[in-house]
Design a protein around this motif. Sequence first.
Motif, PDB file in Angstrom:
ATOM      1  N   TRP A 189       0.838  -1.201   0.000  1.00 53.68           N
ATOM      2  CA  TRP A 189       0.000   0.000   0.000  1.00 53.68           C
ATOM      3  C   TRP A 189       0.873   1.252   0.000  1.00 53.68           C
ATOM      4  O   TRP A 189       0.474   2.287  -0.527  1.00 53.68           O
ATOM      5  N   TYR A 190       2.061   1.136   0.558  1.00 51.05           N
ATOM      6  CA  TYR A 190       3.013   2.254   0.491  1.00 51.05           C
ATOM      7  C   TYR A 190       3.362   2.496  -0.982  1.00 51.05           C
ATOM      8  O   TYR A 190       3.343   3.630  -1.462  1.00 51.05           O
ATOM      9  N   ILE A 191       3.678   1.394  -1.682  1.00 50.57           N
ATOM     10  CA  ILE A 191       4.071   1.496  -3.091  1.00 50.57           C
ATOM     11  C   ILE A 191       2.929   2.081  -3.921  1.00 50.57           C
ATOM     12  O   ILE A 191       3.143   2.975  -4.747  1.00 50.57           O
ATOM     13  N   LEU A 192       1.706   1.600  -3.650  1.00 50.22           N
ATOM     14  CA  LEU A 192       0.555   2.116  -4.400  1.00 50.22           C
ATOM     15  C   LEU A 192       0.362   3.606  -4.114  1.00 50.22           C
ATOM     16  O   LEU A 192       0.080   4.391  -5.028  1.00 50.22           O
TER      17      LEU A 192
END
Lengths: 103, 404
Positions: free
Chosen positions: B344-347
């Motif tokens: 979710w960090y990457i998204l």
Amino acid sequence: MASNTFIEYLKTVAKKSDVVMERGKIKWFDREIPRHRAVDFLDMYYLDGKGDYVVLDRSTAYEIKERMEFLEREILKYKKRTMYLSIALLMMCVIVVIILVLW
Amino acid sequence: MSKYYRNLVKKLEEEVKSRFICSDSVLKIIVLNQLHHRATTLLRAPRGSGKSTLMLLMLRGMYGSSFVVISGASEVKRGEVLGRLHLPSLEKEGVEKVVWAAFVKSEGKGLDEVNRLNPYTTANIYHMLQFGEVWAYGHRAKVEDYTLIANENPQDPTTFIHPPPFYDRFDVCVYLRPLTLSEKFALQEILEKYKGEIVETMPQVLSPEDLREIREEVEEIEIDIELRGLINTLVRDLQVCVRNRELSELKPLALCEGCHFIRDVCSKIKEGPSERAGIVLSYLVKAKIWLEGSCSKEDVFEMLRWVLPHRITLTRTKNIILDLKEIIEQEKVKMRDRESRRQWYILNELVKKFNRGLYLKAKEIALEDLVFAEELVKLEEKWISEKLIRPEESVKYNLGIEVL
């Protein structure tokens, strides 16, 4: 992707993750959690290995068993000696008291 | 005032608990489910397991003797469920007036042996649950807030197979089991204590006004964004299918042949839950926060056990409760994997700005997580139109994801 709460969710989760962004690349460090980890008995004993479950092989288990039996025998031996010494001491005390009374 | 109401709800739980033997988690979920508007609860159990008793205890605790129970085991007439014509008006004035049934007017509603209700009665009740109104002889009556507790033994031979949308209108479906040896002793003690009159001695703990007030307060509760994320991810996980099974004639497992995600939870589900699953979970979380001050992720997983049984069809069902437990355990692992991948960090970073390095990482993650892949596909569409990526390198192209 338009939902504001979804973006808010992503931001919240992202803020909590321990990720470092450097020059367009991300990195993080996985911390090893010792919980629910098995550790070898010898590692635990001699190397202070951490873990919830201690695993020992059959030969180590027999060695520990023999060692415990030996120690139990030793304990019994010293228990007997202590008892004899206590009786002797008690008798000596009684003799000393008798001598003192008669004298 | 909240504290006073919370104590009342706890007292209701205690009073039922002192008269009825079931697991604490079952009683807790039933009580929590009463704390939102238009609460509907379905109890499933073999005959003689006390499902009708539990239904009556709950209704009595909230409405005293002012509740109406319709039994599927008896002959149910239209006039008893909806309403009948007022004959004097028709005869004297030629006017069709409807006398609405007590079941429509009463806030406390019980349905005994739902699986034995005739399809016409079921259709009328379905309409009430769906639209909050009933129709009879061309007249409409609006149904305000209510509490509906129903029970059934799906194994009974006289079963009518009601349509899945009907069952989907029940917020939770709780399964009761026969008593263990020690519990049988406990039951005998209870029967002796109350001289066999378990239901008759049940006091009315809440008034309808109290219940309305409580439901207002529960509605005001805000759910933490992370819990909302967990609820939505869970429900989506159980719905998602890369081959869009909801629109396919072929259903899993036949549909799953050759699918990249065959080992995932999705291959165990023939028909996923509706959006109501998420809505009900939110109600339960709010109720839990209101009643106990907090709700953990583990609590949400526990609630899921009772939100799913009647609104999900598995490819292979041995024992729905145990099968669901297995799926929920699998979901817990999936959630941990998501955290460890920092997906979710990457998204979040990709939502802000396109980054090829992160995109490549996200593509790898998409191969592991279909819910993530769906969100990535939405971003890809934008990037393709901006010529940041080529269509043939996209996840959509490679996995064949079609977000309709």
